[in-house]
Design a protein around this motif. Structure first.
Motif, PDB file in Angstrom:
ATOM      1  N   ASP A   1       1.125  19.823  -0.212  1.00  0.00           N
ATOM      2  CA  ASP A   1       0.651  20.575   0.952  1.00  0.00           C
ATOM      3  C   ASP A   1       0.482  19.648   2.146  1.00  0.00           C
ATOM      4  OD1 ASP A   1      -1.408  19.441  -0.645  1.00  0.00           O
ATOM      5  OD2 ASP A   1      -2.914  20.747   0.264  1.00  0.00           O
ATOM      6  N   ASN A   2       0.007  18.423   1.915  1.00  0.00           N
ATOM      7  CA  ASN A   2      -0.126  17.458   3.005  1.00  0.00           C
ATOM      8  C   ASN A   2       1.226  16.932   3.465  1.00  0.00           C
ATOM      9  OD1 ASN A   2      -2.946  17.222   3.625  1.00  0.00           O
ATOM     10  ND2 ASN A   2      -3.209  16.313   1.611  1.00  0.00           N
ATOM     11  N   LEU A   3       2.134  16.746   2.528  1.00  0.00           N
ATOM     12  CA  LEU A   3       3.453  16.250   2.893  1.00  0.00           C
ATOM     13  C   LEU A   3       4.171  17.233   3.822  1.00  0.00           C
ATOM     14  CD1 LEU A   3       5.496  13.946   2.527  1.00  0.00           C
ATOM     15  CD2 LEU A   3       6.452  15.240   0.609  1.00  0.00           C
ATOM     16  N   ASP A   4       3.977  18.520   3.592  1.00  0.00           N
ATOM     17  CA  ASP A   4       4.608  19.521   4.453  1.00  0.00           C
ATOM     18  C   ASP A   4       4.190  19.369   5.921  1.00  0.00           C
ATOM     19  OD1 ASP A   4       6.114  20.656   2.463  1.00  0.00           O
ATOM     20  OD2 ASP A   4       5.087  22.592   2.480  1.00  0.00           O
ATOM     21  N   GLY A   5       2.995  18.867   6.167  1.00  0.00           N
ATOM     22  CA  GLY A   5       2.510  18.723   7.537  1.00  0.00           C
ATOM     23  C   GLY A   5       2.557  17.305   8.063  1.00  0.00           C
TER      24      GLY A   5
ATOM     25  N   GLN B   1       5.392   3.884   0.811  1.00  0.00           N
ATOM     26  CA  GLN B   1       5.750   4.702  -0.336  1.00  0.00           C
ATOM     27  C   GLN B   1       4.749   5.856  -0.448  1.00  0.00           C
ATOM     28  OE1 GLN B   1       8.381   4.345  -2.528  1.00  0.00           O
ATOM     29  NE2 GLN B   1       7.697   6.216  -3.535  1.00  0.00           N
ATOM     30  N   PHE B   2       5.250   7.037  -0.786  1.00  0.00           N
ATOM     31  CA  PHE B   2       4.417   8.225  -0.982  1.00  0.00           C
ATOM     32  C   PHE B   2       4.572   8.701  -2.417  1.00  0.00           C
ATOM     33  CE2 PHE B   2       4.840   8.091   3.507  1.00  0.00           C
ATOM     34  CZ  PHE B   2       3.808   8.827   4.061  1.00  0.00           C
ATOM     35  N   TYR B   3       3.440   8.959  -3.067  1.00  0.00           N
ATOM     36  CA  TYR B   3       3.424   9.595  -4.373  1.00  0.00           C
ATOM     37  C   TYR B   3       2.796  10.963  -4.155  1.00  0.00           C
ATOM     38  CZ  TYR B   3       4.566   4.993  -6.040  1.00  0.00           C
ATOM     39  OH  TYR B   3       5.196   3.795  -6.249  1.00  0.00           O
ATOM     40  N   VAL B   4       3.561  11.990  -4.438  1.00  0.00           N
ATOM     41  CA  VAL B   4       3.164  13.342  -4.062  1.00  0.00           C
ATOM     42  C   VAL B   4       2.949  14.200  -5.301  1.00  0.00           C
ATOM     43  CG1 VAL B   4       3.842  15.397  -2.777  1.00  0.00           C
ATOM     44  CG2 VAL B   4       4.397  13.126  -1.881  1.00  0.00           C
ATOM     45  N   TYR B   5       1.757  14.782  -5.355  1.00  0.00           N
ATOM     46  CA  TYR B   5       1.404  15.695  -6.435  1.00  0.00           C
ATOM     47  C   TYR B   5       1.874  17.096  -6.046  1.00  0.00           C
ATOM     48  CZ  TYR B   5      -1.284  18.294  -9.842  1.00  0.00           C
ATOM     49  OH  TYR B   5      -1.643  19.125 -10.865  1.00  0.00           O
ATOM     50  N   PRO B   6       2.607  17.768  -6.934  1.00  0.00           N
ATOM     51  CA  PRO B   6       3.106  19.106  -6.588  1.00  0.00           C
ATOM     52  C   PRO B   6       1.977  20.117  -6.445  1.00  0.00           C
ATOM     53  CG  PRO B   6       3.583  18.588  -8.891  1.00  0.00           C
ATOM     54  CD  PRO B   6       2.966  17.360  -8.293  1.00  0.00           C
TER      55      PRO B   6
ATOM     56  N   ALA C   1       3.879  16.327 -12.897  1.00  0.00           N
ATOM     57  CA  ALA C   1       2.544  16.758 -13.306  1.00  0.00           C
ATOM     58  C   ALA C   1       2.538  18.277 -13.340  1.00  0.00           C
ATOM     59  CB  ALA C   1       1.502  16.241 -12.315  1.00  0.00           C
ATOM     60  N   PRO C   2       1.667  18.840 -14.129  1.00  0.00           N
ATOM     61  CA  PRO C   2       1.611  20.304 -14.166  1.00  0.00           C
ATOM     62  C   PRO C   2       1.135  20.865 -12.830  1.00  0.00           C
ATOM     63  CG  PRO C   2      -0.130  19.329 -15.528  1.00  0.00           C
ATOM     64  CD  PRO C   2       0.720  18.214 -15.027  1.00  0.00           C
ATOM     65  N   LEU C   3       1.701  22.000 -12.453  1.00  0.00           N
ATOM     66  CA  LEU C   3       1.255  22.676 -11.235  1.00  0.00           C
ATOM     67  C   LEU C   3      -0.091  23.322 -11.500  1.00  0.00           C
ATOM     68  CD1 LEU C   3       4.411  24.492  -9.823  1.00  0.00           C
ATOM     69  CD2 LEU C   3       3.168  22.614  -8.797  1.00  0.00           C
TER      70      LEU C   3
ATOM     71  N   PHE D   1       0.835  -1.191   0.000  1.00  0.00           N
ATOM     72  CA  PHE D   1       0.000   0.000   0.000  1.00  0.00           C
ATOM     73  C   PHE D   1       0.873   1.246   0.000  1.00  0.00           C
ATOM     74  CE2 PHE D   1      -2.551  -3.398   1.685  1.00  0.00           C
ATOM     75  CZ  PHE D   1      -3.727  -3.244   0.969  1.00  0.00           C
ATOM     76  N   ALA D   2       0.398   2.260  -0.693  1.00  0.00           N
ATOM     77  CA  ALA D   2       1.118   3.525  -0.794  1.00  0.00           C
ATOM     78  C   ALA D   2       0.134   4.660  -0.568  1.00  0.00           C
ATOM     79  CB  ALA D   2       1.759   3.646  -2.177  1.00  0.00           C
ATOM     80  N   LEU D   3       0.677   5.837  -0.301  1.00  0.00           N
ATOM     81  CA  LEU D   3      -0.151   7.019  -0.110  1.00  0.00           C
ATOM     82  C   LEU D   3       0.015   7.960  -1.285  1.00  0.00           C
ATOM     83  CD1 LEU D   3       1.067   6.915   3.377  1.00  0.00           C
ATOM     84  CD2 LEU D   3      -1.298   7.543   3.079  1.00  0.00           C
ATOM     85  N   ILE D   4      -1.087   8.536  -1.714  1.00  0.00           N
ATOM     86  CA  ILE D   4      -1.086   9.556  -2.756  1.00  0.00           C
ATOM     87  C   ILE D   4      -1.595  10.824  -2.099  1.00  0.00           C
ATOM     88  CG2 ILE D   4      -2.021  10.268  -4.983  1.00  0.00           C
ATOM     89  CD1 ILE D   4      -2.549   7.258  -5.534  1.00  0.00           C
ATOM     90  N   MET D   5      -0.825  11.900  -2.217  1.00  0.00           N
ATOM     91  CA  MET D   5      -1.223  13.157  -1.562  1.00  0.00           C
ATOM     92  C   MET D   5      -0.618  14.343  -2.283  1.00  0.00           C
ATOM     93  SD  MET D   5       1.285  13.300   1.793  1.00  0.00           S
ATOM     94  CE  MET D   5       0.429  12.009   2.612  1.00  0.00           C
TER      95      MET D   5
END
Length: 143
Positions: free
Chosen positions: A62-66, A81-86, A104-106, A55-59
Motif C-alpha cells: 500500500d505504501n509502495l503504490d504511493g 533496496q525495498f522489501y515489500v509485504y503484499p 508471505a501470506p496475504l 540500509f533498506a526499506l521495509i513497507m
C-alpha cells in the motif's frame, strides 16, 4: 497523526518486537532530525553516520503504490533496496529493479487496523508479539 502513540512508546514497541532478531536494530535517529521527518533525510543521515552499512526499506505494498508522492522518491527508488509485504487490493508486481515482494501470506492487517481494534475493545493479542501485547495491555495508548 493524532491516533499515533508518541515516538518513545512506538520505539519501545519496536524494540520489544525485534528483541529476538539479532540482525534488526531499532533507531531513534529521527528524534533528533528536523520535523517533519522525511524518509530520504533519515536515510542520508544514516548513510553519513554509518557508511559501512547498507540500509533498506521495509513497507507494505500500500505504501509502495504511493511512493511517487514521497520527497525525493526518484532518489529513494534509485539508491535503496525495498522489501515489500503484499497487501490485499494493492499491486504485487515488482515494477522496479530494487523492489522485492516478499513471499508471505496475504493478511488484512495493518497498524491502523491494530489501533482501531484496540480502540474498539477487540482482542488483538494473537496479532502481536507477546511482549508488545503486554506493553499495550498495560497502557492506555490506543484505548
Amino acid at each position: 497523526k493524532s491516533s499515533l502513540a508518541n515516538e518513545y512508546d512506538r520505539l519501545e514497541m519496536v524494540e520489544l518486537a525485534i528483541k529476538d532478531y539479532p540482525n534488526l536494530r531499532a533507531s531513534n535517529i529521527e528524534f533528533t532530525l528536523p520535523k517533519p521527518s522525511y524518509t530520504i533525510d533519515t536515510l542520508i543521515h544514516l548513510n553519513e553516520k554509518f557508511p559501512e552499512h547498507d540500509f533498506a526499506l521495509i513497507m507494505g505494498s500500500d505504501n509502495l503504490d504511493g511512493i511517487s508522492k514521497w520527497k525525493n522518491a526518484d532518489i529513494l527508488m534509485r539508491d535503496y533496496q525495498f522489501y515489500v509485504y503484499p497487501r490485499p487490493g494493492y499491486s504485487q508486481e515488482e515494477n522496479y529493479d530494487n523492489v522485492e515482494i516478499v513471499e508471505a501470506p496475504l493478511m488484512e492487517i495493518s497498524s491502523t487496523f491494530i489501533r482501531n481494534a484496540i480502540k474498539d475493545g477487540k482482542n488483538i493479542k494473537p496479532m502481536l508479539p507477546p511482549k508488545v501485547w503486554e506493553y499495550l495491555d498495560g497502557s492506555n495508548l490506543y484505548g
